[in-house]
Design an enzyme around this catalytic site. Structure first.
Site, short mmCIF file in Angstrom:
data_model
loop_
_atom_site.label_atom_id
_atom_site.label_comp_id
_atom_site.label_asym_id
_atom_site.label_seq_id
_atom_site.Cartn_x
_atom_site.Cartn_y
_atom_site.Cartn_z
N GLY A 361 -35.61 61.37 36.43
CA GLY A 361 -36.44 61.90 37.50
C GLY A 361 -37.90 61.77 37.16
O GLY A 361 -38.28 61.44 36.03
N PRO A 362 -38.77 62.02 38.12
CA PRO A 362 -40.22 61.92 37.88
C PRO A 362 -40.69 63.00 36.92
O PRO A 362 -39.98 63.97 36.67
CB PRO A 362 -40.81 62.10 39.28
CG PRO A 362 -39.76 62.81 40.06
CD PRO A 362 -38.45 62.37 39.51
N PRO A 363 -41.90 62.85 36.39
CA PRO A 363 -42.41 63.85 35.43
C PRO A 363 -42.58 65.22 36.07
O PRO A 363 -42.94 65.33 37.24
CB PRO A 363 -43.77 63.27 35.00
CG PRO A 363 -43.69 61.82 35.33
CD PRO A 363 -42.81 61.70 36.51
N GLY A 364 -42.32 66.26 35.29
CA GLY A 364 -42.60 67.62 35.72
C GLY A 364 -41.53 68.28 36.55
O GLY A 364 -41.74 69.38 37.06
N GLY A 366 -38.56 69.21 35.39
CA GLY A 366 -37.76 70.13 34.60
C GLY A 366 -36.63 69.50 33.81
O GLY A 366 -35.66 70.18 33.49
N LYS A 367 -36.76 68.23 33.45
CA LYS A 367 -35.68 67.57 32.71
C LYS A 367 -35.53 68.18 31.32
O LYS A 367 -34.42 68.48 30.88
CB LYS A 367 -35.97 66.06 32.61
CG LYS A 367 -36.04 65.35 33.93
CD LYS A 367 -36.19 63.85 33.75
CE LYS A 367 -37.49 63.48 33.09
NZ LYS A 367 -38.67 63.84 33.91
N THR A 368 -36.64 68.36 30.64
CA THR A 368 -36.58 68.91 29.28
C THR A 368 -36.13 70.36 29.29
O THR A 368 -35.29 70.78 28.48
CB THR A 368 -37.96 68.79 28.61
OG1 THR A 368 -38.35 67.42 28.59
CG2 THR A 368 -37.91 69.32 27.19
N SER A 684 -39.92 46.38 49.12
CA SER A 684 -39.52 47.33 50.16
C SER A 684 -40.51 47.42 51.31
O SER A 684 -40.24 48.09 52.31
CB SER A 684 -39.30 48.72 49.56
OG SER A 684 -40.51 49.21 49.02
N LYS A 727 -39.15 58.78 49.21
CA LYS A 727 -39.91 58.21 50.32
C LYS A 727 -39.82 59.08 51.56
O LYS A 727 -40.81 59.33 52.25
CB LYS A 727 -39.40 56.80 50.61
CG LYS A 727 -39.69 55.79 49.52
CD LYS A 727 -39.12 54.42 49.85
CE LYS A 727 -39.44 53.40 48.76
NZ LYS A 727 -38.86 52.07 49.06
#
EC number: 3.4.21.53
Length: 811
Positions: A361-364, A366-368, A684, A727
Site C-alpha cells: 500500500g501507499p506510505p502512511g 499503517g503497514k508497519t 492508462s 483513482k
C-alpha cells in the site's frame, strides 16, 4: 575407697566411653559433656578418685543403661580435671586394673550417675609357656615394625617403646592402645585375659592391617602415576594463569570450559554441537590475547546467544485479536478480516507452515503498525528489519567469520534481538532492495521466505543450520512491480489502500490528536480542535494516501498551542478553521484542477501515484499546420506511445466523426498534461487522450463531471488498468459524478470504497464508442459546412456512433 579386699570387688561410679577403650597402665584423656558422666566424675572425686571406665556398644546412645555397656572395662584413677569453655570437662586418667562389672545400679541419691559392683581381673600366664611367650613377643615386634613402616602419622616414641619390649601383657595392651583400629576390636583385646592368645590376636591383627596398608600404598602409587601428568599440566596451567593475571589477560581454559557447559545445555543436533565443540577446542589451545581467539570468542558468543530453544507460546484468540486491531487501526476492514482468517487457520492447524504475508500500500496507511498489532495479538516477539537500500547479499546471509569485522546477517541478528525462535519479523520496504556487484539480496531472501527450505537456513557467519519455519514473516511494500517474481510468489499479498477523507477524519480525531496532545505534554481540555478544523486540515494542508503528513500537521498545531500555554498567553486553545492560516500558513493544496463547465479539448483523466490517486487533466489543441503532433508535460515513453495510438484511432474514425480525413496533414495537434514538473508515464490515459483529440477536432465539448481511465488500442478497444480504487477515490474527492472504466476492471469494483459507490456513477466501456457517447456532448457540436453539388448542408454528428454500446452501472 570402699574396697572389699577379700573378694577383689568394689562399688565404683561408672563413666561410659563412646568410641574409646581404656587399658591398664595407660594414660588416656578425653572430654566429658554428658550429665551422667559429669555426675560420675563428681562421685569419684568424693570417693578417692577411683572410677570404672567401660565402652558403650552403640555410639549414638545418649543415655546408656546397663544393657548398653560392655561388662569388661578398666578401673582408673583420675589424675587431672580441666574445665573448658562451655559445659565440657577434659579428664586425664590412668588405667590400673581390668575389671568386670557384676551388676549396675543407680546412685543412692537418685541422680543420673551409674554405679557398678566391679571385680578385678588378672592376666592369665600359661604354665611352662615362657619360650612361646618370647616367640610371640618377637613376632609382635616384627609385625609392628612392618606396620610402623607403612602407617602414617605413627609416633616414633610408640615404635621405640614396642621395640624395647617388656611385660608381654603390657606390650599387647600398649600396641592395641596406640594403633588406629575400631574400639570394638580394642574391646576384644581388653577382654582377652590369656596373654598368649592376646599376643596371637594382635599378630593376626597387625598382619591384616599391614596388608591393608600395603594395598593402600600400591593404590596410591598407581593413582600418583596416573595423575602425575595431569598434576604437571595443572601446575603449568596454574603458572600460566598467574602470568596471564599479571599481564591482565583472561584465562582461556576456564573460558573454554564455560563454553563447553553452555553447548551441552543447549542440546543441539550433533552436527551443530560438534562444530561448536571444535571451535571451543581451538580456543582452549590459543593465547587469550591472540586475534584469532577474539574471533572465535565473538563467534561462540553470537551462536550461543541465539534463541535455539527459547520461544513464546502463540495465542490465537480471535476476539482478542479483533479488539487489538480495532484499537490500533480505524477502517482497513478487509485487511483485518484477512488477518483474522490467517489466525483462525493457525488455531485449527498450529503446525501449518508456509505463511508469509506481504502488506502492500501507499506510505502512511499503517503497514508497519499493523504488523506490530499482529505480533501483539498472536503473543509473538516483534522485531523490524528495514530492507530499504540493501544492496549486498551479505546483509541477509552474513559474512564468513574469516573476514575482519565479520558479523551475522540481518535475519540472524533479528532473531538474536527478539530473543525467541518464533517471533514476528517485519521485513520493511522489501520493494526497495537493489543489487550490484556485491550480489542480489532479493535472491538471498528466496531461501528465507521459502518455508520448504528455511527449516535449515544457513547463515554464512554461524555456519550451522537454524530453523526459521516457526518465524512469522511479514513484508511491506509500496510497489510490487519492483519485487522479483520468484520472491513475490512466496508471499501472500494483502493490499492496504489509501484512506478516504472520512476515514482520515476518524483517525485524526480518535487516534492522532489524542496521541500528539499527550506527547506534547498537554491535557485534553487545554487544546480543542473541532472536526471541521480537522477536515480543513485534511483538505487544505495534506494530500496523501495515508496519515503520516496529517500527524505531522497536528503535531505542529500542538506545538503552537503548547507555546501559548507555556508563556501564559492562554490557558486553553481552541482552533477553528478560520484560525488555520495563522497557525499553519496558507493552504498548500487547492481543490483538484477540474473544469467547472464543459469545455472543448479538456478531459478529466485519473492517475495512480505511490501516495494514492490523483486527477490528471488532458488538454488538446488542434490548430492549422503541417500535421505535427506535439506531446508535452514531462511524459514517459509509454505515455507518448499511447498518445500516438490515440491519434491513429481518431484517424481510423475520421469519416464516422465527420472530420477532415487529412487532418493529420494540415492540422497540428498539441497534447499537453498540466503540472509539467511532475513525471508521468503509463498507458492508462489512452482513452483520455483519444477523447480530448476527438473533442478538439470536432469542437464538441466534453462533460466536466465525467472522468475516465483506460488504455486504448488502434481499433478502439478499451484495455484494463490498475489502481482503480485509488483513482476512483481521487475522482470522488474532486466531485466527479461519472467515471468511465474498462470492462475488464468491472470485477475490481468490489475493492472500491462504499462511499464512492454511493456518490459516483460508473460506466463500463469495452470500446471507445461508449467513451465518446458518455463523455462528449455531440449535440453541442458547431455546425459543419460541406459542399455537395454546390449545395450547402448543415450536418451534425449523431449522439451515438454506429456500433457503439453504453453500459451504465449505478452503485
Amino acid at each position: 575407697m570402699n574396697v572389699n579386699d577379700t573378694n577383689n570387688q568394689r562399688m565404683l561410679p561408672v563413666l561410659p566411653l563412646r568410641g574409646l577403650t581404656a587399658f591398664p597402665d595407660m594414660l588416656i584423656h578425653f572430654d566429658v559433656g554428658r550429665a551422667m558422666s559429669i555426675k560420675a566424675l563428681e562421685a569419684a572425686m568424693k570417693d578417692g578418685q577411683w572410677i570404672f571406665l567401660t565402652a558403650q556398644k552403640d555410639l549414638k546412645t545418649d543415655r546408656p543403661t546397663a544393657d548398653d555397656l560392655y561388662e569388661v572395662g578398666t578401673i582408673c584413677i583420675i589424675k587431672q580435671i580441666l574445665r573448658l569453655p562451655g559445659d565440657n570437662i577434659r579428664v586425664l586418667v590412668e588405667g590400673k586394673d581390668r575389671a568386670r562389672a557384676l551388676h549396675y545400679q543407680k546412685s543412692e541419691d537418685g541422680g543420673e550417675c551409674l554405679k557398678a559392683q566391679v571385680e578385678v581381673l588378672y592376666d592369665i600366664l600359661p604354665l611352662g609357656g615362657e619360650r612361646r611367650e618370647q616367640a610371640l613377643v618377637r613376632t609382635v615386634q616384627n609385625r609392628f615394625e612392618e606396620y610402623a613402616a607403612l602407617a602414617p602419622r605413627l609416633s616414633s616414641d610408640v615404635a621405640l617403646t614396642v621395640a624395647a619390649g617388656g611385660n608381654a601383657g603390657y606390650l599387647a595392651d600398649y600396641i592395641a592402645q596406640n594403633i588406629p583400629i575400631d574400639f570394638s576390636v580394642k574391646q576384644e583385646v581388653l577382654e582377652e585375659l590369656n596373654v598368649n592368645r592376646r599376643l596371637t590376636f594382635l599378630i593376626r591383627l597387625l598382619t591384616e592391617e599391614t596388608e591393608i596398608l600395603r594395598i593402600e600404598g600400591d593404590i596410591q602409587e598407581q593413582i600418583k602415576a596416573a595423575i602425575d601428568k595431569n598434576q604437571k599440566d595443572y601446575y603449568l596451567r596454574e603458572q600460566i594463569k598467574v602470568i596471564q593475571s599479571e599481564l591482565g589477560e583472561q584465562d582461556v581454559s576456564a573460558e573454554a570450559e564455560e563454553y563447553r557447559e553452555k553447548i551441552e545445555k543447549l542440546s543441539l543436533p550433533e552436527e551443530s554441537a560438534s562444530k561448536l565443540r571444535k571451535e571451543t577446542e581451538r580456543l582452549a589451545k590459543m593465547s587469550g590475547s591472540s586475534a584469532e581467539a577474539g574471533v572465535i570468542r565473538t563467534y561462540l558468543d553470537t551462536v550461543l546467544e541465539l534463541p535455539w530453544k527459547t520461544s513464546t507460546r502463540p495465542r490465537h484468540d480471535l476476539e482478542r485479536a479483533q479488539k487489538i486491531l480495532d484499537r490500533d487501526h480505524y477502517g482497513l476492514e478487509k485487511v483485518k478480516e484477512r488477518i483474522l482468517e490467517f489466525m483462525a487457520v493457525k488455531t485449527l492447524a498450529p503446525d501449518l507452515k508456509g505463511q508469509v504475508l506481504c502488506l502492500v500500500g501507499p506510505p502512511g496507511v499503517g503497514k508497519t503498525s499493523i504488523a506490530r498489532s499482529i505480533a501483539e495479538a498472536m503473543n509473538r516477539k516483534y522485531t523490524r528489519m528495514s530492507l530499504g537500500g540493501v544492496r549486498d547479499e551479505a546483509d541477509i546471509r552474513g559474512h564468513r567469520k574469516t573476514y575482519i569485522g565479520a558479523m551475522p546477517g540481518r535475519i540472524i541478528a533479528a532473531l538474536r534481538q527478539a530473543g525467541s525462535r518464533n517471533p514476528l519479523i517485519l521485513l520493511d520496504e522489501i520493494d526497495k532492495m537493489g543489487n550490484d556487484f556485491r550480489g542480489d539480496p532479493a535472491s538471498a531472501m528466496l531461501e528465507v521466505l521459502d518455508t520448504e527450505q528455511n527449516n535449515a537456513f544457513r547463515d554464512h557467519y554461524i555456519e550451522i543450520p537454524f530453523d526459521l519455519s516457526d518465524v512469522l514473516f511479514v513484508t511491506t511494500a509500496n510497489d510490487l512491480s519492483t519485487v522479483p517474481r520468484p520472491l513475490l510468489d512466496r508471499m501472500e499479498v494483502i493490499e492496504l489502500s489509501s484512506y478516504t477523507a472520512e476515514e482520515k477524519l476518524h483517525i485524526a480525531h480518535d487516534h492522532l490528536l489524542p496521541k500528539q496532545i499527550k506527547k506534547h505534554g498537554l491535557k485534553g481540555t487545554q487544546l480543542i480542535v473541532p472536526e471541521e478544523t480537522l477536515s480543513a486540515v485534511i483538505s487544505g494542508y495534506t494530500r496523501e494516501a495515508g496519515v503520516r503528513r496529517l500527524e505531522q500537521v497536528i503535531a505542529k498545531l500542538c506545538r503552537k498551542a503548547a507555546k501559548k500555554i507555556a508563556d501564559g498567553s492562554a490557558k486553553r486553545v481552541t482552533i477553528h478553521p478560520a484560525d488555520l492560516e495563522a497557525y499553519l500558513g496558507a493552504p498548500k493544496f487547492k481543490e483538484d484542477n477540474v473544469s467547472k463547465e464543459d469545455e472543448v479539448g479538456i478531459v478529466n483523466g485519473l492517475a495512480w501515484t505511490s501516495v494514492g490517486g490523483e486527477m490528471l487533466q488532458v488538454e488538446v489543441a488542434a490548430v492549422p499546420g503541417t500535421g505535427k503532433i506535439e506531446i508535452t508535460g514531462n511524459l514517459g515513453k509509454v505515455m507518448e506511445e499511447s498518445a500516438k495510438a490515440a491519434v491513429t484511432f481518431v484517424r481510423s474514425r475520421a469519416e464516422m466523426l465527420r472530420i477532415d480525413p487529412n487532418f493529420y496533414k494540415n492540422t497540428d495537434i498539441h497534447i499537453h498534461f498540466p503540472e509539467a514538473a511532475i513525471p508521468k508515464d503509463g498507458p492508462s490515459a489512452g482513452i483520455t487522450m483519444a477523447t480530448a483529440i476527438i473533442s478538439a477536432l470536432t469542437g464538441a465539448p466534453v462533460r466536466h463531471e465525467v472522468a475516465m481511465t483506460g488504455e486504448v488500442t488502434l481499433r478502439g478497444r478499451v484495455m484494463p488498468i490498475g489502481g482503480l480504487r485509488e483513482k476512483t477515490m481521487a475522482a470522488y474527492r474532486a466531485g466527479i459524478r461519472t467515471i468511465i472504466i474498462p470492462k475488464d476492471n468491472q470485477v475490481d469494483l468490489e475493492e472500491v470504497e462504499q462511499v464512492v459507490k454511493d456518490h459516483v456513477q460508473f460506466v463500463i466501456a469495452a470500446h471507445m464508442d461508449t467513451v465518446m457517447e458518455t463523455a462528449i456532448d455531440f449535440s453541442r457540436r458547431p455546425a459543419v459546412t460541406t459542399r455537395r453539388d454546390e449545395t450547402t448542408q448543415e450536418t451534425q454528428m449523431p449522439l451515438s456512433a454506429p456500433g457503439s454500446t453504453r453500459t451504465t452501472l449505478r452503485q
